[in-house]
Design a protein around this motif. Structure first.
Motif, mmCIF file in Angstrom:
data_model
loop_
_atom_site.group_PDB
_atom_site.id
_atom_site.type_symbol
_atom_site.label_atom_id
_atom_site.label_comp_id
_atom_site.label_asym_id
_atom_site.label_seq_id
_atom_site.Cartn_x
_atom_site.Cartn_y
_atom_site.Cartn_z
ATOM 1 N N PHE A 192 0.867 -1.174 0.000
ATOM 2 C CA PHE A 192 0.000 0.000 0.000
ATOM 3 C C PHE A 192 0.906 1.228 0.000
ATOM 4 N N ARG A 193 0.790 2.035 -1.058
ATOM 5 C CA ARG A 193 1.618 3.237 -1.174
ATOM 6 C C ARG A 193 0.747 4.465 -1.408
ATOM 7 N N ARG A 194 1.300 5.619 -1.095
ATOM 8 C CA ARG A 194 0.568 6.858 -1.344
ATOM 9 C C ARG A 194 0.664 7.236 -2.816
ATOM 10 N N VAL A 242 0.375 5.461 -12.970
ATOM 11 C CA VAL A 242 0.188 6.125 -11.679
ATOM 12 C C VAL A 242 1.571 6.401 -11.102
ATOM 13 N N ALA A 243 1.756 7.598 -10.535
ATOM 14 C CA ALA A 243 2.993 7.915 -9.816
ATOM 15 C C ALA A 243 2.747 7.660 -8.334
ATOM 16 N N VAL A 244 3.568 6.807 -7.742
ATOM 17 C CA VAL A 244 3.387 6.437 -6.340
ATOM 18 C C VAL A 244 4.695 6.657 -5.594
ATOM 19 N N GLY A 245 4.604 6.815 -4.280
ATOM 20 C CA GLY A 245 5.798 6.909 -3.449
ATOM 21 C C GLY A 245 6.509 5.568 -3.364
ATOM 22 N N ARG A 246 7.820 5.592 -3.321
ATOM 23 C CA ARG A 246 8.587 4.342 -3.238
ATOM 24 C C ARG A 246 8.408 3.665 -1.875
ATOM 25 N N ALA A 247 8.185 4.452 -0.854
ATOM 26 C CA ALA A 247 8.046 3.883 0.488
ATOM 27 C C ALA A 247 6.666 3.255 0.645
ATOM 28 N N GLY A 293 -4.985 9.851 -2.838
ATOM 29 C CA GLY A 293 -5.110 8.514 -3.385
ATOM 30 C C GLY A 293 -4.256 7.505 -2.624
ATOM 31 N N LEU A 294 -4.723 6.279 -2.574
ATOM 32 C CA LEU A 294 -3.989 5.174 -1.972
ATOM 33 C C LEU A 294 -3.811 4.105 -3.049
ATOM 34 N N ALA A 295 -2.581 3.861 -3.438
ATOM 35 C CA ALA A 295 -2.316 2.874 -4.490
ATOM 36 C C ALA A 295 -2.137 1.494 -3.865
ATOM 37 N N ILE A 296 -2.928 0.542 -4.341
ATOM 38 C CA ILE A 296 -2.774 -0.857 -3.930
ATOM 39 C C ILE A 296 -1.934 -1.544 -5.006
ATOM 40 N N VAL A 297 -0.700 -1.899 -4.656
ATOM 41 C CA VAL A 297 0.284 -2.383 -5.623
ATOM 42 C C VAL A 297 0.518 -3.872 -5.401
ATOM 43 N N LEU A 298 0.364 -4.647 -6.461
ATOM 44 C CA LEU A 298 0.606 -6.085 -6.394
ATOM 45 C C LEU A 298 1.626 -6.445 -7.468
ATOM 46 N N ASP A 299 2.802 -6.911 -7.023
ATOM 47 C CA ASP A 299 3.886 -7.257 -7.950
ATOM 48 C C ASP A 299 4.237 -6.091 -8.871
ATOM 49 N N ASP A 300 4.435 -4.902 -8.262
ATOM 50 C CA ASP A 300 4.832 -3.685 -8.985
ATOM 51 C C ASP A 300 3.813 -3.257 -10.037
ATOM 52 N N LYS A 301 2.559 -3.619 -9.807
ATOM 53 C CA LYS A 301 1.490 -3.189 -10.709
ATOM 54 C C LYS A 301 0.323 -2.698 -9.863
ATOM 55 N N VAL A 302 -0.225 -1.528 -10.215
ATOM 56 C CA VAL A 302 -1.319 -0.942 -9.437
ATOM 57 C C VAL A 302 -2.626 -1.641 -9.822
#
Length: 525
Positions: A192-194, A242-247, A293-302
């Motif tokens: 879960f990333r911002r 989507v641009a997401v934070g790395r953390a 927004g909250l990005a739900i990332v699975l295997d480097d894919k949103v």
């Protein structure tokens, strides 16, 4: 009949009855291996460099965060060549703080560092890299085992090939190979990333739009990821970004449970719960970022990028236009944990059930022929006393199958060979006893005395032969792979059964016959 004879007979009856009850019906109680039942044989290669890359990224993140804690402003961390981390923006007076970060957070034995002009270079030690690669293989093996067990495959074989980064997977009775392949290979690393852009959630049509938003220079702590564009029926029609934070706020490692669920509109979703610590962290993050927004990332894919409408605690759902089967599989792999590195299929073989049936028929035919020849030989050589050996031999086979069923062992084609070998070894024990009895009879002893002496003198030879064979079988089981272990299992079980039948049962039969007669002058042997 004296009490000793009665009690021994009851013991034999109880053991045989227990074995027969455990093994009947055979087709339901005996687990068949891959070569008999059919299924999949896979050889997988773990991409251990992925695990090294993840460790380098983790170390870079720690350096950035801890530099802020040490009040070192303007510090930048980037990847260099040969697994190096290049740290810039640290003045000479900050070296002491960098040393503390290495000692307290990264480990003195794992990382070396030194200053080269205006930069500081961190290099992982050879031991740390080797340990990371080895740990990746062992974690992958455990994760695959968890997934296969959860899927319900009976008696799978999942082993590392020596000290290599390869894993052998044997799955008997699998009827959906494609689903198993995806289940094993799916890395399923959840994060879960911002969402940084668009800040209010969602996605954009092109990567260039995000780059332009940052005036051509995407920050180091921001990453551009892909997201599938779906139509109303959930079919992919394009790719968005989507641009997401790395953390990561929380990851799949923070999950306490994941299960299939139903959303508010009846769609298939994955419900999840977090550990208390992660739930507190997630609640603080979502509470402070309402409207973003909250990005739900699975295997480097949103898979989805919803807007945070309210504080979310330790429970939530993952929505992504999933089918019911996709939800079930995703829940399974999330519960079993993410693979630490990618998986490549090097070899795949599918064994059909018809081949398994042929193997069973040929094995049974070989066993029946061997059993028949042994019976014929014993009757020809030892006459009516040979019936004693044949009875013990039949009980031996019953005990072997009963033990295999009771302990849930898997019967393989080499295992059938082990049973046939055991038949020969069991007869060998009877031959030793009978030949000893014949020697005693020729020496002028009575029948009863010859039987007692024959069993007593042959016992040490029988035990010596079987103990040495058992030691070899245990080594085969400990260090062998699937088929070899199947042979070792049946051989080990057969050794115990043959000693019990050839010594205990056979002696009881002789004693029972002698007890029925007042005086026995002659023994047919």
């Amino acid at each position: 009949m004296n009490r000793s004879l009665l009690y021994r007979g009851l013991l034999i009856l109880a053991v045989v009855a227990l074995a027969a009850a455990s093994a009947w019906p055979l087709q339901e109680k005996i687990n068949l291996g891959l070569d008999l039942r059919g299924g999949m044989h896979l050889v997988l290669e773990v991409q251990t460099e992925d695990a090294v890359e993840a460790e380098l990224d983790r170390a870079a993140e720690i350096l950035r965060d801890q530099a802020i804690e040490e009040e070192l402003t303007g510090v930048q961390v980037r990847r260099g060549e040969d697994d190096e981390l290049i740290v810039t923006g640290v003045p000479p007076e900050g070296d002491e703080a960098i040393g503390r970060i290495r000692t307290n957070q990264l480990g003195e034995q794992s990382w070396d560092w030194d200053r080269r002009g205006d930069t500081i270079v961190f290099e992982p030690s050879a031991g740390f890299l080797a340990e990371t690669r080895d740990m990746a293989v062992r974690q992958a093996q455990q994760t695959i085992t968890n997934r296969v067990d959860a899927y319900g495959v009976a008696e799978p074989v999942i082993q590392q090939l020596g000290d290599s980064n390869r894993i052998v997977v044997q799955l008997p009775g699998v009827d959906d190979p494609e689903r198993i392949r995806e289940l094993i290979k799916n890395t399923a690393f959840l994060e879960f990333r911002r969402t940084e852009y668009p800040p209010g959630g969602g996605s954009v049509a092109t990567r260039e739009e995000i780059v332009d938003h940052y005036n051509g220079a995407v920050p180091e702590d921001v990453e551009i990821l892909e997201s599938d564009q779906l139509d109303a029926e959930g079919r992919k029609i394009g790719t968005q970004y989507v641009a997401v934070g790395r953390a990561s706020v929380v990851t799949g490692r923070d999950l306490k449970n994941a299960r299939p669920d139903v959303g508010q509109f009846g769609e298939s979703v994955v419900g999840f719960s977090l550990t208390p610590e992660a739930g507190q962290r997630f609640g603080d993050f979502t509470g402070a970022n309402v409207g973003r927004g909250l990005a739900i990332v699975l295997d480097d894919k949103v898979v989805s990028a919803p807007v945070i409408e309210d504080r979310i605690g330790d429970r939530g759902i993952i929505r992504g236009n999933f089918t019911q089967q996709e939800v079930e599989d995703l829940s399974l792999v999330l519960r079993s944990g993410a693979l630490p590195a990618g998986i490549v299929y090097l070899e795949e073989r599918t064994v059909g059930p018809s081949l398994g049936r042929d193997s069973i028929q040929q094995g049974l035919r070989a066993g029946a022929i061997g059993f028949g020849l042994v019976i014929l030989l014993m009757l020809l050589v030892y006459k009516r006393s040979g019936i004693n050996a044949v009875t013990a031999l039949a009980l031996n086979v019953v005990l072997i199958f009963g033990a295999l069923a009771y302990f849930g062992a898997t019967l393989t084609l080499p295992g059938i060979a082990g049973i046939i070998l055991t038949i020969g070894m069991a007869v060998d024990a009877n031959v030793l006893v009978f030949e000893r009895i014949k020697e005693e009879l020729r020496a002028g002893r009575t029948v009863k005395s010859a039987i007692e002496s024959g069993f007593a003198k042959a016992l040490s030879s029988i035990l010596d032969a079987n103990v040495t064979t058992l030691i070899a079988a245990l080594f085969l089981f400990q260090f062998g792979t699937g088929p070899i272990r199947g042979f070792a299992v049946t051989l080990s079980v057969g050794i115990f059964a043959s000693v019990f039948t050839a010594v205990f049962v056979s002696r009881w039969i002789f004693d029972l016959l002698l007890s029925r007669r007042q005086r026995v002058e002659r023994l047919s042997i």
